[in-house]
Design a protein around this motif. Sequence first.
Motif, PDB file in Angstrom:
ATOM      1  N   ALA A   1       0.835  -1.211   0.000  1.00 10.92           N
ATOM      2  CA  ALA A   1       0.000   0.000   0.000  1.00 10.92           C
ATOM      3  C   ALA A   1       0.870   1.262   0.000  1.00 10.92           C
ATOM      4  O   ALA A   1       0.528   2.260  -0.636  1.00 10.92           O
ATOM      5  CB  ALA A   1      -0.934   0.012   1.198  1.00 10.92           C
ATOM      6  N   ASP A   2       2.002   1.184   0.693  1.00 11.82           N
ATOM      7  CA  ASP A   2       2.911   2.327   0.755  1.00 11.82           C
ATOM      8  C   ASP A   2       3.434   2.677  -0.651  1.00 11.82           C
ATOM      9  O   ASP A   2       3.497   3.851  -1.025  1.00 11.82           O
ATOM     10  CB  ASP A   2       4.080   1.975   1.699  1.00 11.82           C
ATOM     11  CG  ASP A   2       4.827   3.220   2.160  1.00 11.82           C
ATOM     12  OD1 ASP A   2       4.269   3.964   2.990  1.00 11.82           O
ATOM     13  OD2 ASP A   2       5.948   3.438   1.671  1.00 11.82           O
TER      14      ASP A   2
ATOM     15  N   GLN B   1       1.884   1.859  -3.404  1.00 10.77           N
ATOM     16  CA  GLN B   1       0.716   2.345  -4.163  1.00 10.77           C
ATOM     17  C   GLN B   1       0.526   3.842  -3.927  1.00 10.77           C
ATOM     18  O   GLN B   1       0.259   4.596  -4.856  1.00 10.77           O
ATOM     19  CB  GLN B   1      -0.545   1.587  -3.750  1.00 10.77           C
ATOM     20  CG  GLN B   1      -0.571   0.145  -4.250  1.00 10.77           C
ATOM     21  CD  GLN B   1      -1.810  -0.596  -3.781  1.00 10.77           C
ATOM     22  OE1 GLN B   1      -1.982  -0.868  -2.593  1.00 10.77           O
ATOM     23  NE2 GLN B   1      -2.696  -0.916  -4.718  1.00 10.77           N
ATOM     24  N   TYR B   2       0.670   4.282  -2.679  1.00  7.98           N
ATOM     25  CA  TYR B   2       0.547   5.714  -2.382  1.00  7.98           C
ATOM     26  C   TYR B   2       1.665   6.513  -3.054  1.00  7.98           C
ATOM     27  O   TYR B   2       1.435   7.600  -3.584  1.00  7.98           O
ATOM     28  CB  TYR B   2       0.561   5.966  -0.867  1.00  7.98           C
ATOM     29  CG  TYR B   2      -0.717   5.555  -0.180  1.00  7.98           C
ATOM     30  CD1 TYR B   2      -1.959   6.004  -0.646  1.00  7.98           C
ATOM     31  CD2 TYR B   2      -0.697   4.739   0.949  1.00  7.98           C
ATOM     32  CE1 TYR B   2      -3.138   5.622  -0.027  1.00  7.98           C
ATOM     33  CE2 TYR B   2      -1.873   4.360   1.578  1.00  7.98           C
ATOM     34  CZ  TYR B   2      -3.090   4.801   1.092  1.00  7.98           C
ATOM     35  OH  TYR B   2      -4.258   4.432   1.704  1.00  7.98           O
ATOM     36  N   LEU B   3       2.879   5.946  -3.042  1.00  9.61           N
ATOM     37  CA  LEU B   3       3.990   6.622  -3.712  1.00  9.61           C
ATOM     38  C   LEU B   3       3.705   6.768  -5.212  1.00  9.61           C
ATOM     39  O   LEU B   3       3.934   7.834  -5.799  1.00  9.61           O
ATOM     40  CB  LEU B   3       5.291   5.840  -3.473  1.00  9.61           C
ATOM     41  CG  LEU B   3       6.515   6.291  -4.283  1.00  9.61           C
ATOM     42  CD1 LEU B   3       6.824   7.769  -4.054  1.00  9.61           C
ATOM     43  CD2 LEU B   3       7.741   5.436  -3.935  1.00  9.61           C
ATOM     44  N   THR B   4       3.191   5.712  -5.823  1.00  6.29           N
ATOM     45  CA  THR B   4       2.847   5.754  -7.248  1.00  6.29           C
ATOM     46  C   THR B   4       1.754   6.791  -7.502  1.00  6.29           C
ATOM     47  O   THR B   4       1.819   7.561  -8.473  1.00  6.29           O
ATOM     48  CB  THR B   4       2.393   4.355  -7.723  1.00  6.29           C
ATOM     49  OG1 THR B   4       3.402   3.408  -7.379  1.00  6.29           O
ATOM     50  CG2 THR B   4       2.161   4.330  -9.223  1.00  6.29           C
ATOM     51  N   ALA B   5       0.760   6.845  -6.617  1.00  7.93           N
ATOM     52  CA  ALA B   5      -0.306   7.844  -6.752  1.00  7.93           C
ATOM     53  C   ALA B   5       0.261   9.255  -6.599  1.00  7.93           C
ATOM     54  O   ALA B   5      -0.192  10.195  -7.266  1.00  7.93           O
ATOM     55  CB  ALA B   5      -1.404   7.596  -5.714  1.00  7.93           C
ATOM     56  N   LEU B   6       1.270   9.418  -5.755  1.00 10.93           N
ATOM     57  CA  LEU B   6       1.897  10.739  -5.579  1.00 10.93           C
ATOM     58  C   LEU B   6       2.646  11.161  -6.850  1.00 10.93           C
ATOM     59  O   LEU B   6       2.548  12.314  -7.290  1.00 10.93           O
ATOM     60  CB  LEU B   6       2.854  10.727  -4.372  1.00 10.93           C
ATOM     61  CG  LEU B   6       3.561  12.058  -4.070  1.00 10.93           C
ATOM     62  CD1 LEU B   6       2.557  13.152  -3.709  1.00 10.93           C
ATOM     63  CD2 LEU B   6       4.580  11.891  -2.935  1.00 10.93           C
TER      64      LEU B   6
END
Lengths: 211, 211
Positions: free
Chosen positions: A156-157, A159-164
């Motif tokens: 998930a971490d 995934q958040y980095l990719t979304a950022l």
Amino acid sequence: MSGRMMVVRRSRRSADEAKAEILKAAERRLKDGGPEAVRVQLVARDVGLTDAAVHHHFGSREGLMAALLRHCARDLRATLQSDIAGWRGGVPDLARLADLFADFYERRGYARLALWLSLTGVRDKGGGILNDLVDALHAIRVARFQQAGLRAPERADTQYLTALIHTTALGDALLGDAMTRSAGLSPGTAARVGFRRFAIQVFERLLDAPR
Amino acid sequence: MSGRMMVVRRSRRSADEAKAEILKAAERRLKDGGPEAVRVQLVARDVGLTDAAVHHHFGSREGLMAALLRHCARDLRATLQSDIAGWRGGVPDLARLADLFADFYERRGYARLALWLSLTGVRDKGGGILNDLVDALHAIRVARFQQAGLRAPERADTQYLTALIHTTALGDALLGDAMTRSAGLSPGTAARVGFRRFAIQVFERLLDAPR
């Protein structure tokens, strides 16, 4: 163009060929004039079809726009896959990734198209178009964290980095000049280039295990 | 409304009062319906003025929209100043900052207004609306770097960091749901909240001296 010529031209195309040509024409109009320039009538004229034929294939202008965004998503995903395959020795090329996003979102107009569809209320239920990127970045992070003797980060971490990374590319494509100006940087290319370089360094640092 | 009543109502207002009322009505329409809902005719009706009176004060619809964005920028800058003054002991409240951006850009509709103006070709030459934030963040960074025995970062570096925080807030306000979904996160509030928390942690880490 005479009615006879229309029949002859149309009969040569399969439904798939016609759809592909329509999307190609719509893509050109999006790039040159933004979402407002993508009109069924104009696109039909571009490819020598009737409005009704375009409506037959895509349902409505909204349907055409949504199909165009899905077409872009497939293209982006395929380009990403081939780029990721070229990351030798587990070193991701985030500068190339930023160029790729800028090309799709800013130069080709897909950020404005995505926003247009969102404002029109067309709900795109699809997700995970960056799943391959998440997988590749996560594998790199897991290896680096383990090498540093640290527990691997949660998926998930990453995934958040990719979304950022994605959110930054989107905001930069839509209003990048206003964003750098808001922080007091001089308008122009130097600030945009500097900003992208800074963001890439930040994302590269986030891939590394904390020291 | 009769002509006589219009005259009576209008005579009670100074030009500044009228402009403030028009902007307030435009702001309400922006919040409820987005840029498309901000129309001279509708705003004039909201405040009991003629279309001509609104045109007199703002020149055109584009003029009204640009004035609305400047109005927002002043408001954002003032709110930021008072927030920054409350950062006790040099600890910035980046979560509150993210809420502030979300309030202005997403809830009140200013991200879409800024984009609308940019697409309409209205060039905003203003800059530096986040200068106070840059100053505050840079003072904090300089102190932390010095405490760690490191050379202070360049101010440009903090300007880029501020632009990154701003770009993230903008992209999140415009297409946040699509951004988290693109990385395979489930649609909904949990992913949005998780994303904002992740971004805040990243920005906090960037304020610290590298270890």
